[in-house]
Design a protein around this motif. Structure first.
Motif, short mmCIF file in Angstrom:
data_model
loop_
_atom_site.label_atom_id
_atom_site.label_comp_id
_atom_site.label_asym_id
_atom_site.label_seq_id
_atom_site.Cartn_x
_atom_site.Cartn_y
_atom_site.Cartn_z
N MET A 141 -9.76 3.92 8.34
CA MET A 141 -9.15 3.46 6.92
C MET A 141 -9.12 4.87 6.33
N HIS B 141 -12.57 -2.40 5.08
CA HIS B 141 -13.23 -2.11 3.94
C HIS B 141 -14.30 -0.95 3.52
N PRO C 128 -7.65 -5.30 8.67
CA PRO C 128 -7.96 -4.90 7.46
C PRO C 128 -9.20 -4.36 7.57
N THR D 171 -14.56 3.23 5.68
CA THR D 171 -14.09 4.28 6.53
C THR D 171 -15.11 4.79 7.81
N THR E 299 0.83 -1.31 0.04
CA THR E 299 -0.03 -0.11 0.11
C THR E 299 0.84 1.13 -0.07
N GLU F 189 -4.17 2.42 4.22
CA GLU F 189 -4.83 2.59 2.80
C GLU F 189 -5.91 1.66 2.96
N ARG F 190 -5.89 0.64 3.49
CA ARG F 190 -6.75 -0.64 3.57
C ARG F 190 -6.87 -1.14 5.00
N ARG F 191 -6.66 -0.36 5.93
CA ARG F 191 -6.49 -0.93 7.19
C ARG F 191 -7.23 0.05 8.33
N CYS G 295 -14.62 -1.60 11.03
CA CYS G 295 -14.93 -2.80 10.17
C CYS G 295 -14.94 -4.04 11.03
#
Length: 289
Positions: free
Chosen positions: A108, A134, A132, A136, A69, A74-76, A186
């Motif tokens: 995120m 998916h 992780p 925000t 990333t 960015e994806r966490r 998430c």
């Protein structure tokens, strides 16, 4: 920044591990180092656990090639609880003061994450969990409730649950920081359990939750004392000895329980299939082997 990787394994494998192999697979021996960020990436639901201890420097949470990333979140998503002196976390230019035993959820997409201490003679120790994500969700500062006072603007109180008894040596206060009643996330759930003086068990009965894994981080434990952390399957238990400011990765199939030679505090962090705190498969103590 230092980044360690731990791979997942089948529960049958742990039956054959000696002490050192158990520790190599599951124990995080060192979480805090002056002016460093130490992180461990586990393939158990891909949680990241670690610590940031700014003393003379401001520490930036960067990314690693293993994340693939442009930036860490960015994806966490990220959960942080400060177990040291007063500190500050700067998120995309906005500064949050995070005191002792205060926390924050970071959604995120936050690009800039910086850690600093208010006083280098008593540095902050930011304990970190990340999973992780998916979607925000809003960043939220979280603190323990103050009786008779409403939470300050922009701050939320954690949920407190008082469980156990002194007779059962498991009287404890569970502070639920990142959970549905406090803030949205998430999949990350995170909190802090404080044991009363004279209590030693962090949870009873022992339990598993096949739907999510967990990391336990023990602190406020005298240097001369230890926690015996139980793991393995209910009929094939194993244990590791943990000392102050050490953590253990507990896979979803492993029992979650531990007993200390002294009372202590621990931070739990979970991620996986659900976030339902009470969704546990309890095992009667008489049935453990």
């Amino acid at each position: 920044m230092k980044f360690d990787i731990r791979y997942a394994n089948h529960p049958d494998d742990s039956k054959h591990y000696d002490t050192q192999t158990l520790r190599d697979k599951y124990v995080i021996n060192r979480l805090f180092e002056a002016d460093e960020i130490l992180l461990t990436y586990s393939h158990q639901d891909r949680i990241i656990a670690g610590g940031a201890m700014p003393v003379k420097k401001t520490l930036s949470l960067g990314t690693f090639k293993e994340l693939a990333t442009a930036y860490f979140l960015e994806r966490r998503e990220l959960g942080v609880i400060n177990i040291g002196g007063a500190g500050r976390i700067k998120l995309d230019g906005k500064v949050y003061d995070i005191g002792h035993k205060e926390g924050i959820y970071v959604g995120m997409g936050t690009r800039e994450v910086e850690f600093s201490s208010a006083d280098s003679s008593r540095p902050a120790k930011f304990y970190i969990n990340s999973s992780p994500a998916h979607k925000t969700y809003p960043t939220v500062k979280i603190v323990k409730p103050v009786e008779g006072k409403a939470a300050p603007d922009g701050v939320r109180y954690c949920v407190q649950r008082h469980l156990g008894t002194l007779e059962g040596i498991n009287k404890r206060t569970i502070n639920q920081f990142i959970i549905g009643d406090v803030c949205e996330s998430c999949q990350l759930a995170m909190g802090m359990t404080e044991l009363a003086e004279g209590s030693a068990w962090n949870t009873l009965p022992s339990h598993t939750h096949e739907r999510r894994m967990e990391v336990y981080m023990y602190f406020e434990l005298p240097e001369t004392e230890a926690v015996i952390h139980l793991m393995g399957t209910p009929q094939e238990t194993r244990h590791v000895i943990l000392h102050n400011e050490q953590a253990v990765i507990s896979p979803s199939w492993s029992i979650h329980s531990g007993v200390g030679t002294h009372n202590y505090t621990f931070i739990w962090g979970m991620c996986g299939e659900n976030q339902t705190y009470d969704d546990m498969d309890n095992i009667a103590t008489a049935d453990l082997r």
